[in-house]
Design a protein around this motif. Sequence first.
Motif, PDB file in Angstrom:
ATOM      1  N   ILE A  88       4.920   5.867 -15.532  1.00 39.29           N
ATOM      2  CA  ILE A  88       5.255   4.786 -14.604  1.00 39.29           C
ATOM      3  C   ILE A  88       5.501   5.335 -13.203  1.00 39.29           C
ATOM      4  N   TYR A  89       6.020   6.542 -13.095  1.00 33.70           N
ATOM      5  CA  TYR A  89       6.176   7.137 -11.768  1.00 33.70           C
ATOM      6  C   TYR A  89       4.818   7.349 -11.119  1.00 33.70           C
ATOM      7  N   VAL A  90       3.855   7.861 -11.874  1.00 35.87           N
ATOM      8  CA  VAL A  90       2.513   8.047 -11.326  1.00 35.87           C
ATOM      9  C   VAL A  90       1.917   6.689 -10.952  1.00 35.87           C
ATOM     10  N   GLY A  91       2.186   5.668 -11.767  1.00 33.58           N
ATOM     11  CA  GLY A  91       1.727   4.327 -11.434  1.00 33.58           C
ATOM     12  C   GLY A  91       2.338   3.802 -10.148  1.00 33.58           C
ATOM     13  N   THR A  92       3.586   4.145  -9.904  1.00 31.20           N
ATOM     14  CA  THR A  92       4.246   3.751  -8.654  1.00 31.20           C
ATOM     15  C   THR A  92       3.572   4.424  -7.466  1.00 31.20           C
ATOM     16  N   LEU A  93       3.128   5.665  -7.649  1.00 29.25           N
ATOM     17  CA  LEU A  93       2.452   6.387  -6.574  1.00 29.25           C
ATOM     18  C   LEU A  93       1.121   5.748  -6.174  1.00 29.25           C
ATOM     19  N   VAL A  94       0.567   4.901  -7.033  1.00 25.17           N
ATOM     20  CA  VAL A  94      -0.656   4.189  -6.654  1.00 25.17           C
ATOM     21  C   VAL A  94      -0.428   3.400  -5.376  1.00 25.17           C
ATOM     22  N   GLY A  95       0.794   2.876  -5.196  1.00 22.24           N
ATOM     23  CA  GLY A  95       1.143   2.267  -3.928  1.00 22.24           C
ATOM     24  C   GLY A  95       1.018   0.763  -3.844  1.00 22.24           C
ATOM     25  N   VAL A  96       0.942   0.085  -4.995  1.00 19.43           N
ATOM     26  CA  VAL A  96       0.841  -1.376  -4.996  1.00 19.43           C
ATOM     27  C   VAL A  96       2.217  -2.017  -5.055  1.00 19.43           C
ATOM     28  N   TYR A 160      13.893   3.116 -13.269  1.00 23.33           N
ATOM     29  CA  TYR A 160      12.920   2.094 -12.875  1.00 23.33           C
ATOM     30  C   TYR A 160      13.471   1.215 -11.755  1.00 23.33           C
ATOM     31  N   ARG A 161      14.770   0.955 -11.774  1.00 19.28           N
ATOM     32  CA  ARG A 161      15.372   0.193 -10.681  1.00 19.28           C
ATOM     33  C   ARG A 161      15.272   0.973  -9.375  1.00 19.28           C
ATOM     34  N   PHE A 162      15.443   2.271  -9.454  1.00 18.70           N
ATOM     35  CA  PHE A 162      15.290   3.123  -8.269  1.00 18.70           C
ATOM     36  C   PHE A 162      13.865   3.043  -7.732  1.00 18.70           C
ATOM     37  N   LEU A 163      12.881   3.079  -8.627  1.00 19.26           N
ATOM     38  CA  LEU A 163      11.486   2.974  -8.188  1.00 19.26           C
ATOM     39  C   LEU A 163      11.199   1.608  -7.577  1.00 19.26           C
ATOM     40  N   ASP A 164      11.813   0.555  -8.113  1.00 17.32           N
ATOM     41  CA  ASP A 164      11.611  -0.783  -7.560  1.00 17.32           C
ATOM     42  C   ASP A 164      12.081  -0.863  -6.110  1.00 17.32           C
ATOM     43  N   VAL A 165      13.186  -0.186  -5.817  1.00 22.95           N
ATOM     44  CA  VAL A 165      13.766  -0.240  -4.465  1.00 22.95           C
ATOM     45  C   VAL A 165      13.027   0.690  -3.503  1.00 22.95           C
ATOM     46  N   THR A 166      12.545   1.801  -4.009  1.00 25.26           N
ATOM     47  CA  THR A 166      12.023   2.867  -3.126  1.00 25.26           C
ATOM     48  C   THR A 166      10.530   3.105  -3.276  1.00 25.26           C
ATOM     49  N   TRP A 167       9.784   2.196  -3.886  1.00 21.40           N
ATOM     50  CA  TRP A 167       8.413   2.521  -4.272  1.00 21.40           C
ATOM     51  C   TRP A 167       7.548   2.942  -3.091  1.00 21.40           C
ATOM     52  N   ARG A 168       7.746   2.330  -1.932  1.00 19.56           N
ATOM     53  CA  ARG A 168       6.958   2.758  -0.764  1.00 19.56           C
ATOM     54  C   ARG A 168       7.359   4.161  -0.327  1.00 19.56           C
ATOM     55  N   TRP A 169       8.628   4.467  -0.402  1.00 20.17           N
ATOM     56  CA  TRP A 169       9.112   5.781   0.040  1.00 20.17           C
ATOM     57  C   TRP A 169       8.708   6.908  -0.898  1.00 20.17           C
ATOM     58  N   GLN A 170       8.248   6.558  -2.111  1.00 24.20           N
ATOM     59  CA  GLN A 170       7.796   7.602  -3.026  1.00 24.20           C
ATOM     60  C   GLN A 170       6.545   8.316  -2.521  1.00 24.20           C
ATOM     61  N   GLN A 171       5.883   7.744  -1.509  1.00 24.61           N
ATOM     62  CA  GLN A 171       4.745   8.435  -0.910  1.00 24.61           C
ATOM     63  C   GLN A 171       5.188   9.634  -0.066  1.00 24.61           C
ATOM     64  N   ALA A 172       6.458   9.626   0.390  1.00 27.42           N
ATOM     65  CA  ALA A 172       6.905  10.660   1.326  1.00 27.42           C
ATOM     66  C   ALA A 172       6.867  12.073   0.736  1.00 27.42           C
ATOM     67  N   PRO A 173       7.428  12.306  -0.477  1.00 24.54           N
ATOM     68  CA  PRO A 173       7.330  13.671  -1.027  1.00 24.54           C
ATOM     69  C   PRO A 173       5.891  14.123  -1.227  1.00 24.54           C
ATOM     70  N   LEU A 174       5.042  13.193  -1.661  1.00 23.75           N
ATOM     71  CA  LEU A 174       3.631  13.545  -1.834  1.00 23.75           C
ATOM     72  C   LEU A 174       2.995  13.850  -0.485  1.00 23.75           C
ATOM     73  N   ALA A 175       3.337  13.079   0.540  1.00 21.84           N
ATOM     74  CA  ALA A 175       2.777  13.318   1.876  1.00 21.84           C
ATOM     75  C   ALA A 175       3.167  14.696   2.398  1.00 21.84           C
ATOM     76  N   TRP A 189      -6.048  11.130   4.012  1.00 16.79           N
ATOM     77  CA  TRP A 189      -6.902  10.835   2.874  1.00 16.79           C
ATOM     78  C   TRP A 189      -6.101  10.683   1.583  1.00 16.79           C
ATOM     79  N   GLY A 190      -5.074  11.491   1.406  1.00 15.17           N
ATOM     80  CA  GLY A 190      -4.309  11.480   0.154  1.00 15.17           C
ATOM     81  C   GLY A 190      -3.285  10.378   0.055  1.00 15.17           C
ATOM     82  N   ILE A 191      -2.867   9.823   1.182  1.00 14.25           N
ATOM     83  CA  ILE A 191      -1.904   8.718   1.169  1.00 14.25           C
ATOM     84  C   ILE A 191      -2.591   7.417   1.601  1.00 14.25           C
ATOM     85  N   CYS A 192      -2.978   7.327   2.863  1.00 15.58           N
ATOM     86  CA  CYS A 192      -3.481   6.052   3.398  1.00 15.58           C
ATOM     87  C   CYS A 192      -4.774   5.607   2.734  1.00 15.58           C
ATOM     88  N   ALA A 193      -5.790   6.479   2.735  1.00 12.77           N
ATOM     89  CA  ALA A 193      -7.075   6.091   2.145  1.00 12.77           C
ATOM     90  C   ALA A 193      -6.935   5.844   0.654  1.00 12.77           C
TER      91      ALA A 193
END
Length: 302
Positions: A88-96, A160-175, A189-193
Amino acid sequence: MMEPVIRIDGSGADPCAGIVRIDWPKAIWNGTMIAGTVAALAVATWQAVLMFLVLTYGTLLVGHSVGMHRMMIHRTFRAKPWVARALIYVGTLVGVSGPSGIIRIHDTRDWAQRKAECHDFFAHRAGFWQDLAWNLFSRFEFVRPPRITIEPAISADPFYRFLDVTWRWQQAPLALTLYWAGGWPFVLWGICARVFVSTAGHWSVTYFCHRPDLGTSPGRWLVKDAGIQASNLPGLGLVTYGECWHNNHHAFPESARIGLEPGQVDPGWWVIAALERLDLVTAVGKPRGPDAREDLLERESA
């Protein structure tokens, strides 16, 4: 096989009455991803594009198709807690959206499509560009909405509640990781595209699989009383992770395997079968038997 969770109460709700409105947080998020995708084209390198292809395919396959769709939403298998959280964390990283947001989006659309009539927002009758714009920038505001209750295993879980609140911010560590690995081309390419293509790509499967007038394969099954029937997209199993066999999925949402017929490639099922062999998942769902298909009609030409 686990019993399906009934999350939605549609008593008194109307799937037709309402209006499409701009969802400003959604519009700003997806608009930013689109702008970043345009910028990515200006700084493209073969390494960045290759990374984008691998990361996009991997997150959609493992996170969205296997983790969020087949496991979390439809409960077609049970995973060890750490495996479920990872998926589910990887699913959150999809960014939807976060876990609860994905459930609400999916279950509301599925409820509306299984009614005799529903608004064009759910039926995908508005045309390609209008429907895409609705998906990227808008939400449907019901006059009488259905009530959705997400099970405590998701809604009360702190992670999961943490991911619900921060799902957009989960892109930051990956970025940050991508910037360290390849600078701004990797970030764009790895985040925006990736997020834009993932969102638009997920929508495109939904759009074409619910528009039989576009020449898709009608599939073998009809769901009784459903106003919107699902179609299949032959030949696209590999690039859609098996999600293109949507007629099968509407008929048998309890099945972890979506590509049920010979030749229907289903990479999502390959992942689940591998996890089962490793004893990381159990209770893997199969299509219900002929004696439990009173809600289905089989097409004579199938």
